[in-house]
Design a protein around this motif. Sequence first.
Motif, PDB file in Angstrom:
ATOM      1  N   SER A   1     -22.366  18.133  11.826  1.00 58.00           N
ATOM      2  CA  SER A   1     -21.845  17.224  12.825  1.00 58.00           C
ATOM      3  C   SER A   1     -21.740  17.978  14.139  1.00 58.00           C
ATOM      4  O   SER A   1     -21.580  19.212  14.171  1.00 58.00           O
TER       5      SER A   1
ATOM      6  N   GLU B   1     -25.841  10.074  19.724  1.00 57.03           N
ATOM      7  CA  GLU B   1     -26.800   9.090  19.246  1.00 57.03           C
ATOM      8  C   GLU B   1     -26.986   7.976  20.272  1.00 57.03           C
ATOM      9  O   GLU B   1     -28.109   7.504  20.498  1.00 57.03           O
ATOM     10  N   MET B   2     -25.902   7.565  20.930  1.00 58.61           N
ATOM     11  CA  MET B   2     -25.997   6.542  21.971  1.00 58.61           C
ATOM     12  C   MET B   2     -26.855   7.037  23.135  1.00 58.61           C
ATOM     13  O   MET B   2     -27.681   6.295  23.686  1.00 58.61           O
TER      14      MET B   2
ATOM     15  N   SER C   1     -21.054  12.839  17.352  1.00 58.61           N
ATOM     16  CA  SER C   1     -22.342  12.350  16.844  1.00 58.61           C
ATOM     17  C   SER C   1     -22.687  10.968  17.390  1.00 58.61           C
ATOM     18  O   SER C   1     -23.839  10.712  17.776  1.00 58.61           O
ATOM     19  N   LYS C   2     -21.727  10.054  17.441  1.00 63.51           N
ATOM     20  CA  LYS C   2     -21.998   8.694  17.904  1.00 63.51           C
ATOM     21  C   LYS C   2     -22.366   8.676  19.389  1.00 63.51           C
ATOM     22  O   LYS C   2     -23.268   7.934  19.800  1.00 63.51           O
TER      23      LYS C   2
END
Length: 324
Positions: A320, A170-171, A166-167
Amino acid sequence: AVGDAVAEDEQVGEIETDKTTIPVNAPSAGVVVELLVEDGEKVTPGTKLCKIQVGEVAAVKPVEQPSRAPEASPQPEVLKDGPVPTEPPPFPAQIPPLPTGPMATITPTPLPSPQTGRSPSVESVKAARTESRAKMSRMRLRIAERLKGAQNELAMLTTFNEIDMSKVIEMRKQHGEEFAKKHGLKLGFMSPFVKAAVFALQDQPIVNAVIEGNEIVYRDYYDISIAVASPKGLVVPVLRDCDAMTLADVEKSIFELGVKARDGTLAVEDMDGGTFTISNGGVFGSMFGTPIINPPQSAILGMHATMERPVAVNGKVSTSLASR
């Protein structure tokens, strides 16, 4: 072949090595007059491959076909004038009588069976069952030998782990457009994985080591091999000094090596060495896989598809993006 006209820098052959294919270009325009090496023969540096008679290459004129006179179209048959018949044609002398008995006594005429009514030409038509053979390139043969040798000689263990992407996603959403405008490339998944692999190898130097005889050789540099599918087989070019690279540097290097792999212009130096390998099977939609270690390396990371799935976070179910 002998007699072929070639232009300057035109490719006239290929030299296959265990790792790559090297094109051979004509040094000048001319005509091939002699082949000094047979197809498939082993050569060493400095070996002469063919003789070219240097000179202007004349344009090949197309062979003119003899002109053919146009065929006369068939003329329609003209009916001759004659007397118009005034009487109908005579009926046949004997007409078979119609059955007059009861219906039960009339024997029906048997219909032709499907076998006898089938056209012989249809029976003779069958589906074609053909085979074709193609010689394996030296690189494919060498890849097969190395991978099978690794299976036979190494004690390989495969573990599966699922991580939250997810991170990273998102980045990419937040900085992907700005990254593409600044560097001219998309921000993919490979660069974060390469940097993550470097951090892991720095934390666990034994994975970056190699066994030579009775000794373990620890290497303090991080050259990551990236498995790339090319038209002539799987190639594994190397990114040098990945610990000093930024995400943009990794993406640019992977793009350049990918272009070389597709064009067949990878040099031996591009694939020499490597302390760790990353294989991305996720581009093919693969969910699981057991990649084979590239000797003499000690480990390999297999990336697979990223999919959305429900997970429990702090006792609550949420979605997720997970990758294996």
